[in-house]
Design a protein around this motif. Structure first.
Motif, short mmCIF file in Angstrom:
data_model
loop_
_atom_site.label_atom_id
_atom_site.label_comp_id
_atom_site.label_asym_id
_atom_site.label_seq_id
_atom_site.Cartn_x
_atom_site.Cartn_y
_atom_site.Cartn_z
N GLY A 128 0.81 -1.21 0.00
CA GLY A 128 0.00 0.00 0.00
C GLY A 128 0.84 1.26 0.00
O GLY A 128 2.07 1.22 0.11
N SER A 129 0.15 2.39 -0.13
CA SER A 129 0.80 3.69 -0.07
C SER A 129 -0.23 4.70 0.41
O SER A 129 -1.43 4.49 0.27
CB SER A 129 1.35 4.10 -1.43
N LEU A 268 5.89 11.36 2.66
CA LEU A 268 6.00 10.70 3.95
C LEU A 268 4.81 11.00 4.85
O LEU A 268 4.40 10.16 5.65
CB LEU A 268 7.31 11.11 4.64
N LEU A 269 4.24 12.22 4.73
CA LEU A 269 3.04 12.54 5.51
C LEU A 269 1.91 11.55 5.20
O LEU A 269 1.24 11.05 6.09
CB LEU A 269 2.57 13.96 5.19
N ASP A 270 1.73 11.26 3.89
CA ASP A 270 0.69 10.33 3.50
C ASP A 270 1.05 8.89 3.86
O ASP A 270 0.19 8.08 4.18
CB ASP A 270 0.42 10.44 2.00
N ALA A 271 2.34 8.56 3.80
CA ALA A 271 2.77 7.22 4.18
C ALA A 271 2.48 6.96 5.65
O ALA A 271 2.08 5.84 6.03
CB ALA A 271 4.27 7.05 3.90
N ARG A 272 2.64 7.99 6.49
CA ARG A 272 2.33 7.82 7.92
C ARG A 272 0.85 7.51 8.12
O ARG A 272 0.47 6.73 9.00
CB ARG A 272 2.73 9.07 8.70
N ARG A 273 -0.02 8.12 7.30
CA ARG A 273 -1.45 7.83 7.39
C ARG A 273 -1.73 6.38 7.01
O ARG A 273 -2.56 5.70 7.63
CB ARG A 273 -2.24 8.78 6.50
N ALA A 274 -1.05 5.89 5.98
CA ALA A 274 -1.22 4.49 5.58
C ALA A 274 -0.74 3.55 6.69
O ALA A 274 -1.40 2.55 6.99
CB ALA A 274 -0.46 4.22 4.28
N LEU A 286 5.18 -5.00 7.64
CA LEU A 286 6.40 -5.77 7.39
C LEU A 286 7.59 -4.87 7.09
O LEU A 286 8.73 -5.31 7.21
CB LEU A 286 6.17 -6.73 6.22
N GLY A 287 7.32 -3.64 6.67
CA GLY A 287 8.42 -2.74 6.41
C GLY A 287 8.06 -1.64 5.44
O GLY A 287 6.96 -1.60 4.88
N LEU A 288 9.01 -0.74 5.24
CA LEU A 288 8.85 0.40 4.34
C LEU A 288 9.81 0.27 3.17
O LEU A 288 10.93 -0.24 3.31
CB LEU A 288 9.11 1.72 5.06
N VAL A 312 12.72 7.83 3.80
CA VAL A 312 11.94 6.66 4.22
C VAL A 312 12.73 5.80 5.19
O VAL A 312 12.19 5.28 6.16
CB VAL A 312 11.51 5.85 2.98
N GLN A 313 14.03 5.66 4.94
CA GLN A 313 14.85 4.88 5.87
C GLN A 313 14.88 5.52 7.25
O GLN A 313 14.77 4.83 8.28
CB GLN A 313 16.27 4.73 5.32
N ARG A 314 15.00 6.83 7.31
CA ARG A 314 14.99 7.51 8.62
C ARG A 314 13.63 7.33 9.30
O ARG A 314 13.56 7.16 10.52
CB ARG A 314 15.31 9.00 8.44
N GLU A 315 12.54 7.36 8.50
CA GLU A 315 11.21 7.18 9.07
C GLU A 315 11.06 5.76 9.63
O GLU A 315 10.49 5.57 10.70
CB GLU A 315 10.14 7.43 7.99
N ALA A 316 11.59 4.76 8.92
CA ALA A 316 11.53 3.38 9.41
C ALA A 316 12.30 3.23 10.71
O ALA A 316 11.82 2.58 11.66
CB ALA A 316 12.09 2.43 8.35
N GLN A 317 13.48 3.84 10.78
CA GLN A 317 14.26 3.77 12.02
C GLN A 317 13.54 4.47 13.16
O GLN A 317 13.51 3.97 14.29
CB GLN A 317 15.63 4.41 11.79
N LYS A 318 12.90 5.60 12.86
CA LYS A 318 12.17 6.34 13.88
C LYS A 318 11.01 5.53 14.45
O LYS A 318 10.74 5.57 15.66
CB LYS A 318 11.66 7.65 13.27
#
Length: 366
Positions: A128-129, A268-274, A286-288, A312-318
């Motif tokens: 998804g996205s 990334l704002l929309d990815a956080r909503r997903a 499962l991951g980003l 996206v990598q920083r968001e996954a780590q966060k």
């Protein structure tokens, strides 16, 4: 014994310049060669025609081009894809019911109540996205192909009902068969069993359906297809967080979801909503995946982070979530998808990135 030198782009283009095409000229003078990649002894390129009819007329030239390049010193392997502008040739929808007709999706049909099973499927993976335009369908198709190349039995559902694009990307145009008018026999492309409502309707036809129609259609695409035994069923979700996402996660035992985003802050704002939507629906993430992570110029090799670097990598780590990989923005991905040959089915560096992602996902799910 001395190894043959790596063939140069100039030598390859010179060979292609000797391949005549219908209407006069050659592949180079007519500017039909795209995405030429020379990777040691492996050569890949795309012949881009003006129309499906022109592509069919160019098939002898494609064969001649493959032979011409294969004969050059240092060339060990050649892969040539054909792509065309305009709609792909396809069988018209409709007609009398018969052995080759798929079951009709009843417009206005509501989904049946209660949870649903997909017999024989070990894992359901939703891709998804939070928004459109981030390459979610491209990631879905190539991830499915990469998983198949790594040895899994894989199915793929095009759940983007309003914008089904998987048939074009996989090079499938024939309507699926149905031996009894109920069970759908899925086409197989590049080692992946797939189904899409795009195979059942004219390519240009728009769907004007309310939520219950979408939910019922998804349920049929999941349960009326003879998937057989699958290690994974990848579901390409529509963008956003709507009825299809709710139906999939509430009615089916979804193993987990993958969220695709580009690196810039707006995406990334929309990815956080997903991510929040999947968590609300109690579906594990499962991951980003960071798509269009970087652009490498096919002519000079210069690398440019058009949409930002590593967001996206920083968001996954966060968030404490797995980062499944960064995928480049490359013209060969677009040309390969338009031509029905997913880049993951080739041996390009981009394909290697998808296979690395697939191996990581398989290890996580094992």
């Amino acid at each position: 014994m001395t190894a043959s030198p790596t063939p140069s782009r100039e030598a390859i283009l010179a060979a292609l310049g000797r391949v005549a095409v219908p209407g006069g000229g050659d592949l180079v003078s007519r500017d039909l060669v795209r995405a030429l990649v020379v990777d040691h002894g492996a050569v890949r390129f795309v012949i881009e025609a003006e129309s499906p009819e022109a592509a069919r007329a160019l098939e002898p030239a494609r064969i001649a081009a493959e032979r011409a390049v294969a004969g050059l010193p240092g060339v060990e392997k050649v892969a040539v894809a054909m792509t065309a502008h305009g709609p792909a040739p396809r069988q018209a929808a409709g007609g009398p019911a018969g052995r080759d007709e798929p079951p009709a999706l009843t417009i206005g049909r509501h989904p049946t109540p209660g949870p649903s099973d997909v017999p024989g499927v070990k894992r359901i993976i939703a891709v998804g996205s939070g928004k459109g335009g981030v390459g979610k369908s491209t990631v879905s198709v190539n991830l499915a192909v990469a998983l198949a190349r790594e040895g899994w039995k894989v199915g793929l559902v095009d759940a983007d009902i309003y914008g089904p694009s998987l048939p074009r990307m996989l090079g499938v145009s024939k309507r699926p068969a149905s031996p009894d008018g109920k069970t759908i026999i899925p086409p197989v492309a590049h080692g992946v069993r797939m189904i899409s409502i795009g195979l059942m309707l004219p390519e240009e036809q728009a769907l004007i359906w309310r939520g219950p129609m979408l939910m019922g259609a998804l349920q049929q695409l999941m349960t009326q297809v003879a998937w057989g035994d699958l290690d994974a069923l990848v579901v390409d979700m529509p963008p956003g967080t709507g009825d299809v996402q709710m139906t999939l996660c509430q009615k089916f035992a979804v193993t987990g979801a993958i969220v695709v985003s580009t690196p810039q802050d707006v995406a990334l704002l929309d990815a956080r909503r997903a991510l929040n939507a999947f968590q609300t629906l109690k579906t594990p993430v499962l991951g980003l995946v960071e798509n269009m992570s970087t652009f490498i110029c096919p002519k000079c090799g210069h690398e440019e982070h058009i949409f930002g670097d590593g967001g996206v990598q920083r968001e996954a780590q966060k968030l404490g979530l797995p980062f499944l990989g960064a995928l480049p923005l490359a013209i060969e991905v677009r040309l390969a998808g338009d031509g029905g040959l997913p880049v993951a089915a080739t041996d390009s560096p981009v394909a290697a990135a998808y296979r690395t992602m697939a191996r990581g996902l398989m290890a996580q799910l094992a």
